[in-house]
Design a protein around this motif. Structure first.
Motif, PDB file in Angstrom:
ATOM      1  N   VAL A  57      30.474 -10.475  23.904  1.00  0.00           N
ATOM      2  CA  VAL A  57      30.243 -11.915  24.072  1.00  0.00           C
ATOM      3  C   VAL A  57      28.768 -12.206  23.838  1.00  0.00           C
ATOM      4  CG1 VAL A  57      30.426 -13.899  25.616  1.00  0.00           C
ATOM      5  CG2 VAL A  57      32.103 -12.029  25.782  1.00  0.00           C
ATOM      6  N   VAL A  58      28.469 -13.119  22.936  1.00  0.00           N
ATOM      7  CA  VAL A  58      27.090 -13.504  22.669  1.00  0.00           C
ATOM      8  C   VAL A  58      26.613 -14.430  23.781  1.00  0.00           C
ATOM      9  CG1 VAL A  58      25.507 -14.647  21.081  1.00  0.00           C
ATOM     10  CG2 VAL A  58      27.440 -13.311  20.186  1.00  0.00           C
ATOM     11  N   ALA A  59      25.599 -14.012  24.503  1.00  0.00           N
ATOM     12  CA  ALA A  59      25.039 -14.831  25.577  1.00  0.00           C
ATOM     13  C   ALA A  59      23.534 -14.642  25.616  1.00  0.00           C
ATOM     14  CB  ALA A  59      25.652 -14.454  26.924  1.00  0.00           C
ATOM     15  N   GLY A  60      22.830 -15.677  26.012  1.00  0.00           N
ATOM     16  CA  GLY A  60      21.371 -15.636  26.086  1.00  0.00           C
ATOM     17  C   GLY A  60      20.682 -16.311  24.927  1.00  0.00           C
ATOM     18  N   THR A  61      21.431 -16.817  23.952  1.00  0.00           N
ATOM     19  CA  THR A  61      20.809 -17.434  22.779  1.00  0.00           C
ATOM     20  C   THR A  61      19.900 -18.590  23.167  1.00  0.00           C
ATOM     21  OG1 THR A  61      22.817 -16.855  21.550  1.00  0.00           O
ATOM     22  CG2 THR A  61      21.272 -18.382  20.502  1.00  0.00           C
ATOM     23  N   GLY A  62      20.364 -19.428  24.060  1.00  0.00           N
ATOM     24  CA  GLY A  62      19.528 -20.549  24.500  1.00  0.00           C
ATOM     25  C   GLY A  62      18.247 -20.071  25.147  1.00  0.00           C
ATOM     26  N   ARG A  63      18.311 -18.987  25.906  1.00  0.00           N
ATOM     27  CA  ARG A  63      17.105 -18.441  26.531  1.00  0.00           C
ATOM     28  C   ARG A  63      16.197 -17.815  25.484  1.00  0.00           C
ATOM     29  NH1 ARG A  63      16.209 -15.213  30.604  1.00  0.00           N
ATOM     30  NH2 ARG A  63      17.755 -13.587  30.135  1.00  0.00           N
ATOM     31  N   VAL A  64      16.781 -17.253  24.433  1.00  0.00           N
ATOM     32  CA  VAL A  64      15.961 -16.710  23.348  1.00  0.00           C
ATOM     33  C   VAL A  64      15.148 -17.822  22.687  1.00  0.00           C
ATOM     34  CG1 VAL A  64      16.058 -15.754  21.015  1.00  0.00           C
ATOM     35  CG2 VAL A  64      17.348 -14.673  22.867  1.00  0.00           C
ATOM     36  N   LEU A  65      15.762 -18.945  22.442  1.00  0.00           N
ATOM     37  CA  LEU A  65      15.039 -20.062  21.810  1.00  0.00           C
ATOM     38  C   LEU A  65      13.855 -20.485  22.672  1.00  0.00           C
ATOM     39  CD1 LEU A  65      18.021 -22.250  20.504  1.00  0.00           C
ATOM     40  CD2 LEU A  65      16.749 -20.453  19.307  1.00  0.00           C
ATOM     41  N   ASP A  66      14.070 -20.556  23.977  1.00  0.00           N
ATOM     42  CA  ASP A  66      12.970 -20.909  24.887  1.00  0.00           C
ATOM     43  C   ASP A  66      11.871 -19.850  24.832  1.00  0.00           C
ATOM     44  OD1 ASP A  66      14.318 -23.170  25.728  1.00  0.00           O
ATOM     45  OD2 ASP A  66      15.183 -22.195  27.498  1.00  0.00           O
ATOM     46  N   ALA A  67      12.273 -18.581  24.838  1.00  0.00           N
ATOM     47  CA  ALA A  67      11.298 -17.489  24.860  1.00  0.00           C
ATOM     48  C   ALA A  67      10.455 -17.479  23.595  1.00  0.00           C
ATOM     49  CB  ALA A  67      12.010 -16.153  25.032  1.00  0.00           C
ATOM     50  N   VAL A  68      11.073 -17.718  22.448  1.00  0.00           N
ATOM     51  CA  VAL A  68      10.325 -17.713  21.189  1.00  0.00           C
ATOM     52  C   VAL A  68       9.350 -18.882  21.140  1.00  0.00           C
ATOM     53  CG1 VAL A  68      10.531 -17.932  18.686  1.00  0.00           C
ATOM     54  CG2 VAL A  68      12.119 -16.467  19.936  1.00  0.00           C
ATOM     55  N   GLU A  69       9.786 -20.031  21.567  1.00  0.00           N
ATOM     56  CA  GLU A  69       8.895 -21.200  21.551  1.00  0.00           C
ATOM     57  C   GLU A  69       7.728 -21.036  22.511  1.00  0.00           C
ATOM     58  OE1 GLU A  69      11.151 -24.782  22.106  1.00  0.00           O
ATOM     59  OE2 GLU A  69      11.564 -24.942  19.957  1.00  0.00           O
ATOM     60  N   ASN A  70       7.918 -20.236  23.561  1.00  0.00           N
ATOM     61  CA  ASN A  70       6.853 -20.050  24.552  1.00  0.00           C
ATOM     62  C   ASN A  70       6.119 -18.722  24.400  1.00  0.00           C
ATOM     63  OD1 ASN A  70       6.964 -22.389  26.669  1.00  0.00           O
ATOM     64  ND2 ASN A  70       9.091 -21.895  26.187  1.00  0.00           N
ATOM     65  N   PHE A  71       6.283 -18.089  23.257  1.00  0.00           N
ATOM     66  CA  PHE A  71       5.609 -16.825  22.984  1.00  0.00           C
ATOM     67  C   PHE A  71       4.228 -17.137  22.420  1.00  0.00           C
ATOM     68  CE2 PHE A  71       4.786 -12.695  21.187  1.00  0.00           C
ATOM     69  CZ  PHE A  71       5.561 -11.815  21.921  1.00  0.00           C
ATOM     70  N   ARG A  72       3.239 -17.189  23.284  1.00  0.00           N
ATOM     71  CA  ARG A  72       1.866 -17.503  22.878  1.00  0.00           C
ATOM     72  C   ARG A  72       0.886 -16.787  23.795  1.00  0.00           C
ATOM     73  NH1 ARG A  72       2.559 -23.742  23.038  1.00  0.00           N
ATOM     74  NH2 ARG A  72       4.368 -23.008  21.881  1.00  0.00           N
ATOM     75  N   PHE A  73      -0.217 -16.400  23.221  1.00  0.00           N
ATOM     76  CA  PHE A  73      -1.186 -15.578  23.952  1.00  0.00           C
ATOM     77  C   PHE A  73      -2.281 -16.460  24.539  1.00  0.00           C
ATOM     78  CE2 PHE A  73       1.023 -12.678  21.252  1.00  0.00           C
ATOM     79  CZ  PHE A  73       1.095 -11.497  21.981  1.00  0.00           C
ATOM     80  N   LEU A  92      -6.965  -9.542  18.230  1.00  0.00           N
ATOM     81  CA  LEU A  92      -6.985 -10.526  19.311  1.00  0.00           C
ATOM     82  C   LEU A  92      -7.231 -11.925  18.764  1.00  0.00           C
ATOM     83  CD1 LEU A  92      -9.014  -8.568  22.018  1.00  0.00           C
ATOM     84  CD2 LEU A  92      -6.564  -9.136  22.080  1.00  0.00           C
ATOM     85  N   ASP A  93      -8.111 -12.045  17.775  1.00  0.00           N
ATOM     86  CA  ASP A  93      -8.350 -13.345  17.155  1.00  0.00           C
ATOM     87  C   ASP A  93      -7.080 -13.876  16.503  1.00  0.00           C
ATOM     88  OD1 ASP A  93     -10.984 -13.290  17.949  1.00  0.00           O
ATOM     89  OD2 ASP A  93     -11.749 -12.555  16.014  1.00  0.00           O
ATOM     90  N   TRP A  94      -6.335 -12.980  15.870  1.00  0.00           N
ATOM     91  CA  TRP A  94      -5.080 -13.395  15.227  1.00  0.00           C
ATOM     92  C   TRP A  94      -4.068 -13.834  16.285  1.00  0.00           C
ATOM     93  CZ3 TRP A  94       0.093 -12.378  15.105  1.00  0.00           C
ATOM     94  CH2 TRP A  94       0.796 -12.810  13.977  1.00  0.00           C
ATOM     95  N   LEU A  95      -3.989 -13.086  17.373  1.00  0.00           N
ATOM     96  CA  LEU A  95      -3.037 -13.403  18.436  1.00  0.00           C
ATOM     97  C   LEU A  95      -3.365 -14.719  19.130  1.00  0.00           C
ATOM     98  CD1 LEU A  95      -2.612  -9.890  20.104  1.00  0.00           C
ATOM     99  CD2 LEU A  95      -0.924 -11.104  18.703  1.00  0.00           C
ATOM    100  N   ALA A  96      -4.634 -15.077  19.177  1.00  0.00           N
ATOM    101  CA  ALA A  96      -5.034 -16.309  19.853  1.00  0.00           C
ATOM    102  C   ALA A  96      -4.380 -17.531  19.224  1.00  0.00           C
ATOM    103  CB  ALA A  96      -6.549 -16.442  19.832  1.00  0.00           C
ATOM    104  N   ASP A  97      -4.091 -17.458  17.960  1.00  0.00           N
ATOM    105  CA  ASP A  97      -3.480 -18.588  17.261  1.00  0.00           C
ATOM    106  C   ASP A  97      -1.988 -18.374  17.006  1.00  0.00           C
ATOM    107  OD1 ASP A  97      -5.926 -19.954  17.036  1.00  0.00           O
ATOM    108  OD2 ASP A  97      -6.469 -18.777  15.254  1.00  0.00           O
ATOM    109  N   TYR A  98      -1.409 -17.366  17.630  1.00  0.00           N
ATOM    110  CA  TYR A  98      -0.016 -17.027  17.319  1.00  0.00           C
ATOM    111  C   TYR A  98       0.948 -18.132  17.719  1.00  0.00           C
ATOM    112  CZ  TYR A  98       4.554 -14.846  17.192  1.00  0.00           C
ATOM    113  OH  TYR A  98       5.874 -14.575  16.925  1.00  0.00           O
ATOM    114  N   ARG A  99       1.779 -18.502  16.780  1.00  0.00           N
ATOM    115  CA  ARG A  99       2.957 -19.321  17.000  1.00  0.00           C
ATOM    116  C   ARG A  99       3.998 -18.835  16.007  1.00  0.00           C
ATOM    117  NH1 ARG A  99      -0.145 -20.526  20.327  1.00  0.00           N
ATOM    118  NH2 ARG A  99      -0.649 -22.562  21.247  1.00  0.00           N
ATOM    119  N   PHE A 100       5.223 -18.748  16.429  1.00  0.00           N
ATOM    120  CA  PHE A 100       6.265 -18.361  15.491  1.00  0.00           C
ATOM    121  C   PHE A 100       6.598 -19.560  14.616  1.00  0.00           C
ATOM    122  CE2 PHE A 100      10.794 -17.985  14.346  1.00  0.00           C
ATOM    123  CZ  PHE A 100      10.727 -16.812  13.600  1.00  0.00           C
TER     124      PHE A 100
END
Length: 442
Positions: A57-73, A92-100
């Protein structure tokens, strides 16, 4: 029971450190090599279902979307990485601007899956995609395991309500995710208020043995509960003597007693005795709720018992013996060169020890017979055959880093029921067996 119209918005903290150390060291090396920007495609799939399971059963997709959008350093996270010397300053400089900013496609939440199903596809630069591996797998492996257990329990319950009550048997944050996955898989309510607040899941609960033991007698405890919560409440009757407790419960609440709960003993035998006693005392509408470390097999064994609802804890939140789905996140295609717009080239790890990986960007479809019953999980690369065009399972979930497929949890819950009903009848058997559908590669 409380049931808000929908889950309330909750601020989600950064998920950037929900990753493994080597994701960042790979990033640093790729940045130095000049390959970090190459267009890449990763896919989530499992090579096998947990032993004895007939579908996933596929579950957690909605939480994945939230996690990806909030993946920032955030600054504090960068300071931590700098202090530990995880990566160099350029990284670190590259990560500072990270957004998917890439795309995500996959199976809709609540859908069923099989070995080789391309459950999720993440496309973007290697640098932005590789960092997401751990958080995506963490969510999908946990939530899908709980949802699969919940689905099997829902089948065993055959329409009787299921209450999720496993919060005290797992990590406090995992408990909220487990409640969400259980609701998706067929449970009707939860005891966990955080899950009710965050996801709008109905919450239930009355009292534990401690409440009875607090009072000088069982009668005093029942009287206090009924006076506070009304005659429709559920009284716990196995603290001392069950027969005496049932008699007292009806005397205190009257024939309008809502329910009694049994949490120990031979549930099959006790449920029959309690039903007979309730009927003889005039409480014919009073329901019987059973708990006591249930799983799908125990629930199925109570099919002939006069039980009205089940409460499940430990076995549910631990996936009923299978706490993970063994999903993996593999690079399946990358740009064939460094030039912008270079075509994608299929890639795959050499298969060793049964670890089969199939390169290339995949589609999936599920053809059905004349009765509408699924026949196979068809997975392929390249063009989709015309006869499968309207049977495709992979849909857009994110575009350019923004979610495009958010939906109420109840829709995923309803989708799962439809997906399960579309499988061959043997899918609902609780005995051990092979996946109910074969996976065919084109």
């Amino acid at each position: 029971m409380t049931q808000p119209p929908a889950g309330l918005p909750v601020t989600v903290p950064s998920t950037a450190l929900f990753t493994d150390h080597y994701e960042l060291t790979m990033l640093q090396a790729a940045l130095r090599a000049g390959t970090a920007h190459r267009r890449s495609v990763f896919e989530v799939f499992t090579r096998r279902l947990p032993e004895g399971r007939r579908y996933g059963v596929v579950a957690g997709t909605g939480r994945v979307l939230d996690a990806v959008e909030n993946f920032r350093f955030e600054p504090a996270l960068l300071d931590f990485l700098r202090e530990r010397r995880v990566v160099d300053e350029a990284t670190l400089d590259w990560l500072a601007d990270y957004r998917f900013h890439g795309d995500v496609d996959g199976y809709r939440e609540g859908e069923v899956y099989f070995p080789g199903s391309p459950i999720l596809r993440v496309e973007g630069s290697f640098a932005e995609c590789v960092l997401l591996e751990t958080v995506i797998l963490s969510i999908l492996n946990h939530d899908s395991a709980v949802a699969a257990a919940a689905s099997r329990m829902a089948v065993a319950a055959a329409g009787r309500p299921l209450i999720e009550m496993g919060a005290r048997r797992t990590h406090e944050l995992a408990a909220v995710a487990a409640s969400r996955a259980a609701y998706l898989g067929g449970f009707s309510s939860t005891s966990d208020l955080a899950a009710g607040f965050r996801y709008g899941i109905p919450t239930v609960g009355t009292s534990a043995h401690a409440f009875t033991l607090l009072h000088d007698s069982e009668r005093e405890a029942f009287t206090a509960q009924v006076e506070s919560l009304g005659t429709g409440t559920t009284l716990l009757v196995d603290t001392y003597d069950i027969a005496e407790a049932v008699r007292t419960a009806v005397e205190v609440a009257g024939p309008g007693l809502g329910a009694v709960r049994i949490d120990s003993g031979d549930l099959l035998v006790i449920a029959h005795r309690v039903r007979q006693q309730l009927d003889e005392l005039g409480a014919r509408e009073a329901r019987i709720v059973v708990t006591s470390d249930l799983d799908e097999h125990a629930i199925a064994s109570l099919a002939a018992a006069p039980v009205d609802a089940y409460g499940v804890g430990t076995q549910l939140v631990t996936g009923s013996g299978h706490p993970t789905c063994s999903m993996v996140y593999k690079l399946v295609a990358r740009a064939d060169g460094d030039a912008p717009g270079a075509p994608l080239k299929p890639v795959a790890k050499k298969a060793l020890g049964g670890k089969l990986s199939v390169g290339g960007v995949k589609w999936a479809a599920r053809p059905t017979d004349e009765r509408g019953v699924a026949e196979a999980e068809v997975v392929g690369t390249g063009a989709v055959p015309p006869e499968l065009a309207d049977r495709q399972l992979v849909v857009p979930l994110m575009r350019e880093g923004r979610a495009v497929a958010r939906e109420p949890l109840r829709e995923a819950r309803e989708r799962h029921v439809r997906a399960r009903e579309g499988l061959p009848l043997s899918a609902t058997q609780l005995s051990r067996g092979e996946p109910v559908l074969p996976t065919r590669y084109l």
